[in-house]
Design an enzyme around this catalytic site. Sequence first.
Site, PDB file in Angstrom:
ATOM      1  N   HIS A 142       0.835  -1.202   0.000  1.00  0.00           N
ATOM      2  CA  HIS A 142       0.000   0.000   0.000  1.00  0.00           C
ATOM      3  C   HIS A 142       0.870   1.254   0.000  1.00  0.00           C
ATOM      4  CE1 HIS A 142      -3.198   2.560   2.257  1.00  0.00           C
ATOM      5  NE2 HIS A 142      -3.234   2.773   0.961  1.00  0.00           N
ATOM      6  N   GLU A 154       2.845   0.603   3.336  1.00  0.00           N
ATOM      7  CA  GLU A 154       2.242  -0.293   4.336  1.00  0.00           C
ATOM      8  C   GLU A 154       2.189  -1.696   3.709  1.00  0.00           C
ATOM      9  OE1 GLU A 154      -1.900   0.670   5.114  1.00  0.00           O
ATOM     10  OE2 GLU A 154      -1.661   0.254   7.240  1.00  0.00           O
ATOM     11  N   ASN A 192      -5.822   3.434   6.771  1.00  0.00           N
ATOM     12  CA  ASN A 192      -7.153   3.944   6.440  1.00  0.00           C
ATOM     13  C   ASN A 192      -8.213   3.656   7.488  1.00  0.00           C
ATOM     14  OD1 ASN A 192      -6.901   5.492   4.088  1.00  0.00           O
ATOM     15  ND2 ASN A 192      -6.305   3.621   3.013  1.00  0.00           N
TER      16      ASN A 192
HETATM   17  N1  LIG Z   1      -5.913   7.741  -4.435  1.00  0.00           N
HETATM   18  C1  LIG Z   1      -5.201   7.524  -3.339  1.00  0.00           C
HETATM   19  O1  LIG Z   1      -4.810   8.451  -2.607  1.00  0.00           O
HETATM   20  C2  LIG Z   1      -4.807   6.118  -2.969  1.00  0.00           C
HETATM   21  C3  LIG Z   1      -3.809   5.931  -2.017  1.00  0.00           C
HETATM   22  C4  LIG Z   1      -3.376   4.633  -1.718  1.00  0.00           C
HETATM   23  C5  LIG Z   1      -4.000   3.549  -2.360  1.00  0.00           C
HETATM   24  N2  LIG Z   1      -5.007   3.771  -3.256  1.00  0.00           N
HETATM   25  C6  LIG Z   1      -5.597   2.592  -3.921  1.00  0.00           C
HETATM   26  O2  LIG Z   1      -4.953   2.414  -5.179  1.00  0.00           O
HETATM   27  C7  LIG Z   1      -5.878   1.853  -6.118  1.00  0.00           C
HETATM   28  C8  LIG Z   1      -5.975   2.780  -7.316  1.00  0.00           C
HETATM   29  O3  LIG Z   1      -6.484   4.018  -6.894  1.00  0.00           O
HETATM   30  P1  LIG Z   1      -6.315   5.336  -7.781  1.00  0.00           P
HETATM   31  O4  LIG Z   1      -6.671   6.476  -6.903  1.00  0.00           O
HETATM   32  O5  LIG Z   1      -5.015   5.309  -8.500  1.00  0.00           O
HETATM   33  O6  LIG Z   1      -7.515   5.096  -8.845  1.00  0.00           O
HETATM   34  P2  LIG Z   1      -7.750   5.820 -10.253  1.00  0.00           P
HETATM   35  O7  LIG Z   1      -9.224   5.772 -10.483  1.00  0.00           O
HETATM   36  O8  LIG Z   1      -7.028   7.115 -10.318  1.00  0.00           O
HETATM   37  O9  LIG Z   1      -7.021   4.817 -11.297  1.00  0.00           O
HETATM   38  C9  LIG Z   1      -7.444   3.509 -11.552  1.00  0.00           C
HETATM   39  C10 LIG Z   1      -6.967   3.120 -12.953  1.00  0.00           C
HETATM   40  O10 LIG Z   1      -7.198   1.720 -13.156  1.00  0.00           O
HETATM   41  C11 LIG Z   1      -7.607   1.552 -14.501  1.00  0.00           C
HETATM   42  N3  LIG Z   1      -8.284   0.252 -14.627  1.00  0.00           N
HETATM   43  C12 LIG Z   1      -9.535  -0.086 -14.214  1.00  0.00           C
HETATM   44  N4  LIG Z   1      -9.771  -1.386 -14.513  1.00  0.00           N
HETATM   45  C13 LIG Z   1      -8.649  -1.865 -15.108  1.00  0.00           C
HETATM   46  C14 LIG Z   1      -8.279  -3.127 -15.659  1.00  0.00           C
HETATM   47  N5  LIG Z   1      -9.111  -4.165 -15.633  1.00  0.00           N
HETATM   48  N6  LIG Z   1      -7.031  -3.263 -16.192  1.00  0.00           N
HETATM   49  C15 LIG Z   1      -6.176  -2.214 -16.239  1.00  0.00           C
HETATM   50  N7  LIG Z   1      -6.473  -0.989 -15.730  1.00  0.00           N
HETATM   51  C16 LIG Z   1      -7.702  -0.815 -15.192  1.00  0.00           C
HETATM   52  C17 LIG Z   1      -8.495   2.750 -14.787  1.00  0.00           C
HETATM   53  O11 LIG Z   1      -8.649   2.974 -16.181  1.00  0.00           O
HETATM   54  C18 LIG Z   1      -7.701   3.864 -14.084  1.00  0.00           C
HETATM   55  O12 LIG Z   1      -6.762   4.470 -14.953  1.00  0.00           O
HETATM   56  C19 LIG Z   1      -7.191   1.654  -5.356  1.00  0.00           C
HETATM   57  O13 LIG Z   1      -7.242   0.343  -4.867  1.00  0.00           O
HETATM   58  C20 LIG Z   1      -7.084   2.671  -4.232  1.00  0.00           C
HETATM   59  O14 LIG Z   1      -7.857   2.325  -3.121  1.00  0.00           O
HETATM   60  C21 LIG Z   1      -5.411   5.020  -3.592  1.00  0.00           C
END
Ligand SMILES: NC(=O)c1ccc[n+]([C@@H]2O[C@H](COP(=O)([O-])OP(=O)(O)OC[C@H]3O[C@@H](n4cnc5c(N)ncnc54)[C@H](O)[C@@H]3O)[C@@H](O)[C@H]2O)c1
Length: 284
Positions: A142, A154, A192
């Site tokens: 994470h 994490e 979280n």
């Molecule tokens: N945003 C944050 O601050 C944060 C911090 C830590 C962890 N996370 C976690 O990280 C993960 C991603 O979050 P994010 O904020 O980057 O999301 P985001 O919506 O910005 O990006 C997700 C991406 O995944 C792509 N995607 C969806 N389905 C797919 C598939 N089958 N194959 C390939 N690509 C695919 C989408 O097109 C998109 O570009 C989540 O699990 C989230 O909980 C987010």
Amino acid sequence: MNENLISVIGSGTMGNGIAHVFATCPNVEKVILVDLSVQILKNAKEIIKKNLDRQVKKEIISQVKSEESLAKIVFTTDVEEVKESGLVIEAVKEDEMIKKNIFKKLDSIVSKDTIMATNTSSISIDKIAINLKKSQNVIGMHFMNPVPVMKLVEIIKGSQTNNLIVEKTLDYVSSLNKIAVECNDSPGFVSNRILMPMINEAAFTLMEGVASAESIDQIMKLGMGHPMGPLKLADLIGIDVCVSIMNVLFDGFKQEKYRVCPLLDKMMKENKLGIKTKKGFYKY
Ligand SMILES: NC(=O)c1ccc[n+]([C@@H]2O[C@H](COP(=O)([O-])OP(=O)(O)OC[C@H]3O[C@@H](n4cnc5c(N)ncnc54)[C@H](O)[C@@H]3O)[C@@H](O)[C@H]2O)c1
């Protein structure tokens, strides 16, 4: 399998940051970044380039290193290309079904020693790993947002995760000059479980008219020494991501204190997702 070949699935907020930091790591030969369309990948490339340029301006890396790093990243819509990787990190939407489908596919194409990591913010590692042949290779990795800046990763061990996989994951984290801290599999993990209820409570505080968004953020910044107020942080994380995490906490613990604030739900419906849609608690 090549340990110096790293793949990232999902090129959004987190995925492009994770690809960026691995590409700047000297041991890494190639980073494969997978997403659903060429246009999404084009946007991700622009963001990575902008963030590398920022590091050049701040004299964190040289211009040559920035260009070399970007050239190491292969942008593709074909998930099959990840099959020889030593480490694959999934960073798609916080949705259990989507993640499970990706891990099912990975399970059938990667080597028996490949680390299959998820950047999930809250979903159980055991749920993601269930029914996989290589469930012992699944681990939570994470990263924090923004990935190039934040030191912590994490590390979440599932009940099946093999100790060698944990050790190798810790090595990858130290090769990035980041700090790994381990915890067990539980909804929201440590970060979280504690952060999201605070953000949710800040949204209730705004909804009930106790103070403006600016005042809430200032009070938490100046009074608690937080580098950023909770509402500004929610915009950075993404309101959709915050809502998904609160729902995972609520489903996992079945306690009212984890019920998502209606204001966050309303913002989701209005596509006010924060920085990524240029509107959230603030305008960008
Ligand atoms: N945003 C944050 O601050 C944060 C911090 C830590 C962890 N996370 C976690 O990280 C993960 C991603 O979050 P994010 O904020 O980057 O999301 P985001 O919506 O910005 O990006 C997700 C991406 O995944 C792509 N995607 C969806 N389905 C797919 C598939 N089958 N194959 C390939 N690509 C695919 C989408 O097109 C998109 O570009 C989540 O699990 C989230 O909980 C987010």
